[in-house]
Design a protein around this motif. Sequence first.
Motif, PDB file in Angstrom:
ATOM      1  N   ASP A  34       0.908  -1.075  -0.079  1.00  0.00           N
ATOM      2  CA  ASP A  34       0.191   0.142  -0.149  1.00  0.00           C
ATOM      3  C   ASP A  34       0.896   1.171  -0.158  1.00  0.00           C
ATOM      4  OD1 ASP A  34      -2.320  -1.668   0.009  1.00  0.00           O
ATOM      5  OD2 ASP A  34      -2.458  -1.446   2.273  1.00  0.00           O
ATOM      6  N   SER A  35       1.962   1.239   0.738  1.00  0.00           N
ATOM      7  CA  SER A  35       2.701   2.570   0.809  1.00  0.00           C
ATOM      8  C   SER A  35       3.798   2.904  -0.351  1.00  0.00           C
ATOM      9  CB  SER A  35       3.910   2.305   2.116  1.00  0.00           C
ATOM     10  OG  SER A  35       4.837   1.337   1.852  1.00  0.00           O
ATOM     11  N   VAL A  36       4.146   1.444  -1.221  1.00  0.00           N
ATOM     12  CA  VAL A  36       4.856   1.714  -2.156  1.00  0.00           C
ATOM     13  C   VAL A  36       3.973   1.747  -3.634  1.00  0.00           C
ATOM     14  CG1 VAL A  36       6.953   0.833  -1.435  1.00  0.00           C
ATOM     15  CG2 VAL A  36       5.522  -0.461  -2.750  1.00  0.00           C
ATOM     16  N   GLY A  37       2.859   1.309  -3.464  1.00  0.00           N
ATOM     17  CA  GLY A  37       1.841   1.376  -4.608  1.00  0.00           C
ATOM     18  C   GLY A  37       2.142   0.199  -5.751  1.00  0.00           C
ATOM     19  N   ALA A  38       2.890  -0.956  -5.197  1.00  0.00           N
ATOM     20  CA  ALA A  38       3.178  -2.179  -6.127  1.00  0.00           C
ATOM     21  C   ALA A  38       3.042  -3.143  -5.372  1.00  0.00           C
ATOM     22  CB  ALA A  38       4.584  -1.638  -6.314  1.00  0.00           C
ATOM     23  N   ALA A  39       3.005  -4.211  -6.285  1.00  0.00           N
ATOM     24  CA  ALA A  39       2.902  -5.709  -5.559  1.00  0.00           C
ATOM     25  C   ALA A  39       4.270  -6.138  -5.047  1.00  0.00           C
ATOM     26  CB  ALA A  39       2.868  -6.678  -6.725  1.00  0.00           C
ATOM     27  N   VAL A  40       4.637  -6.500  -4.017  1.00  0.00           N
ATOM     28  CA  VAL A  40       5.760  -6.717  -3.230  1.00  0.00           C
ATOM     29  C   VAL A  40       6.053  -8.282  -2.933  1.00  0.00           C
ATOM     30  CG1 VAL A  40       6.061  -4.535  -2.292  1.00  0.00           C
ATOM     31  CG2 VAL A  40       4.840  -6.385  -1.125  1.00  0.00           C
TER      32      VAL A  40
ATOM     33  N   HIS B  72       7.821   4.997 -14.807  1.00  0.00           N
ATOM     34  CA  HIS B  72       8.336   6.209 -14.221  1.00  0.00           C
ATOM     35  C   HIS B  72       8.464   6.235 -12.721  1.00  0.00           C
ATOM     36  CE1 HIS B  72       4.048   6.622 -13.912  1.00  0.00           C
ATOM     37  NE2 HIS B  72       4.320   7.704 -13.296  1.00  0.00           N
ATOM     38  N   ARG B  73       7.692   5.465 -11.941  1.00  0.00           N
ATOM     39  CA  ARG B  73       7.849   5.182 -10.607  1.00  0.00           C
ATOM     40  C   ARG B  73       8.820   4.352 -10.048  1.00  0.00           C
ATOM     41  NH1 ARG B  73       4.043   3.710  -7.489  1.00  0.00           N
ATOM     42  NH2 ARG B  73       2.743   2.521  -8.764  1.00  0.00           N
ATOM     43  N   LEU B  74       9.412   3.491 -10.786  1.00  0.00           N
ATOM     44  CA  LEU B  74      10.169   2.426 -10.322  1.00  0.00           C
ATOM     45  C   LEU B  74      11.448   2.830  -9.443  1.00  0.00           C
ATOM     46  CD1 LEU B  74      10.641  -0.611 -10.523  1.00  0.00           C
ATOM     47  CD2 LEU B  74      12.306  -0.150 -12.323  1.00  0.00           C
ATOM     48  N   ARG B  75      11.932   3.787  -9.775  1.00  0.00           N
ATOM     49  CA  ARG B  75      13.318   3.965  -8.817  1.00  0.00           C
ATOM     50  C   ARG B  75      12.817   4.735  -7.408  1.00  0.00           C
ATOM     51  NH1 ARG B  75      18.021   3.268 -11.217  1.00  0.00           N
ATOM     52  NH2 ARG B  75      18.004   3.122 -13.503  1.00  0.00           N
ATOM     53  N   GLN B  76      11.635   5.452  -7.600  1.00  0.00           N
ATOM     54  CA  GLN B  76      11.311   5.827  -6.484  1.00  0.00           C
ATOM     55  C   GLN B  76      10.494   5.093  -5.640  1.00  0.00           C
ATOM     56  OE1 GLN B  76       8.204   8.928  -6.964  1.00  0.00           O
ATOM     57  NE2 GLN B  76       8.138   9.598  -4.861  1.00  0.00           N
ATOM     58  N   ALA B  77       9.977   3.934  -6.117  1.00  0.00           N
ATOM     59  CA  ALA B  77       9.296   2.884  -5.232  1.00  0.00           C
ATOM     60  C   ALA B  77      10.256   1.989  -4.706  1.00  0.00           C
ATOM     61  CB  ALA B  77       8.450   2.114  -6.252  1.00  0.00           C
ATOM     62  N   ALA B  78      11.207   1.736  -5.668  1.00  0.00           N
ATOM     63  CA  ALA B  78      12.396   0.863  -4.968  1.00  0.00           C
ATOM     64  C   ALA B  78      13.318   1.758  -4.051  1.00  0.00           C
ATOM     65  CB  ALA B  78      13.392   0.620  -5.969  1.00  0.00           C
ATOM     66  N   ASP B  79      13.286   2.775  -3.865  1.00  0.00           N
ATOM     67  CA  ASP B  79      13.975   3.373  -2.775  1.00  0.00           C
ATOM     68  C   ASP B  79      13.122   3.630  -1.534  1.00  0.00           C
ATOM     69  OD1 ASP B  79      16.168   4.198  -4.301  1.00  0.00           O
ATOM     70  OD2 ASP B  79      15.672   6.228  -4.584  1.00  0.00           O
ATOM     71  N   ALA B  80      11.789   3.784  -1.783  1.00  0.00           N
ATOM     72  CA  ALA B  80      10.727   3.487  -0.706  1.00  0.00           C
ATOM     73  C   ALA B  80      10.803   1.942  -0.053  1.00  0.00           C
ATOM     74  CB  ALA B  80       9.513   3.890  -0.975  1.00  0.00           C
ATOM     75  N   LEU B  81      11.003   0.934  -0.972  1.00  0.00           N
ATOM     76  CA  LEU B  81      10.952  -0.352  -0.607  1.00  0.00           C
ATOM     77  C   LEU B  81      12.137  -0.600   0.496  1.00  0.00           C
ATOM     78  CD1 LEU B  81       9.256  -2.962  -1.284  1.00  0.00           C
ATOM     79  CD2 LEU B  81      11.379  -3.356  -2.612  1.00  0.00           C
ATOM     80  N   ASN B  82      13.600   0.083   0.051  1.00  0.00           N
ATOM     81  CA  ASN B  82      14.833  -0.100   0.707  1.00  0.00           C
ATOM     82  C   ASN B  82      14.543   0.346   2.148  1.00  0.00           C
ATOM     83  OD1 ASN B  82      17.328  -1.403   0.768  1.00  0.00           O
ATOM     84  ND2 ASN B  82      18.171   0.453  -0.188  1.00  0.00           N
ATOM     85  N   ARG B  83      13.990   1.653   2.102  1.00  0.00           N
ATOM     86  CA  ARG B  83      13.843   2.520   3.227  1.00  0.00           C
ATOM     87  C   ARG B  83      12.883   1.582   4.358  1.00  0.00           C
ATOM     88  NH1 ARG B  83      13.001   6.857  -0.118  1.00  0.00           N
ATOM     89  NH2 ARG B  83      10.701   6.934   0.401  1.00  0.00           N
TER      90      ARG B  83
END
Length: 252
Positions: free
Chosen positions: A100-106, A230-241
């Motif tokens: 929900d926070s990154v807006g992607a399947a995890v 276009h959201r991939l890198r931002q989502a990846a950074d959020a996932l890492n954090r």
Amino acid sequence: MALQHEPTTPHHSAQDALRVLETVARHSTGVTDTDLARHTGIGPERLTSLLLMLRREGYVEQVGDGAYVTGAALTRLGSAQGREQALRENLQRTLDRLRDSVGAAVYISRYVDGEIRIDQFAAGPTTPVVNEWVDFRYSAHATAIGKSLLGQLDHNGRRDHLSRHKMARLTSRTITSDRVLLSRLESQPPTVPHLDLQEYAVGTVCAAVPITAGSSVGCLALSLPVEHAHRLRQAADALNRNAAPVLLSLAI
């Protein structure tokens, strides 16, 4: 040591959180944040952030006088009976929040007995799961998960895996040269997410970050439809954090 230089990687966050949990567990009647800061040596601002995460995950609870005590989730994980089920449920709640926070399947994946394994995932109507059109075990060279897991092995471990699994061309972007792949894995900084830019499947982009706990090799990954690339890198950074709660669950 200056407080502003305290480490903030997911691994350090998990280590600091474990120190807080150990201190709370030693004080059965509760311990205040002031005493926690004194016992752990963690700065007030960072401690506040850790306590918020620990309360959200159910590892600590705050009682009437403001002191912190062991939470229900930690009690369940600390019990030998039902520990595996409690761990799965806890990880699933964490994955659902991450989705929900990154807006992607995890996804959580591990490298077990020389093969890639997807342990758990969280998806939904607006965050679709990757269509596994080729078994993930045989496509490590093309997936962000595979590259993240291979990147945590030593050189011989990587070569062994690639010798057992042909590097098939899955899309026009797939790397099929073991020399090129090994070179990229060697040069990839451990803190930078591995990406899959339509290398596994046309229409899907993915990212993965390592979540090594002890000697086990694992990763946390996400996938997005290509229209959200276009959201991939931002989502990846959020996932890492936000990987610390996952690491913490695996470390307890």
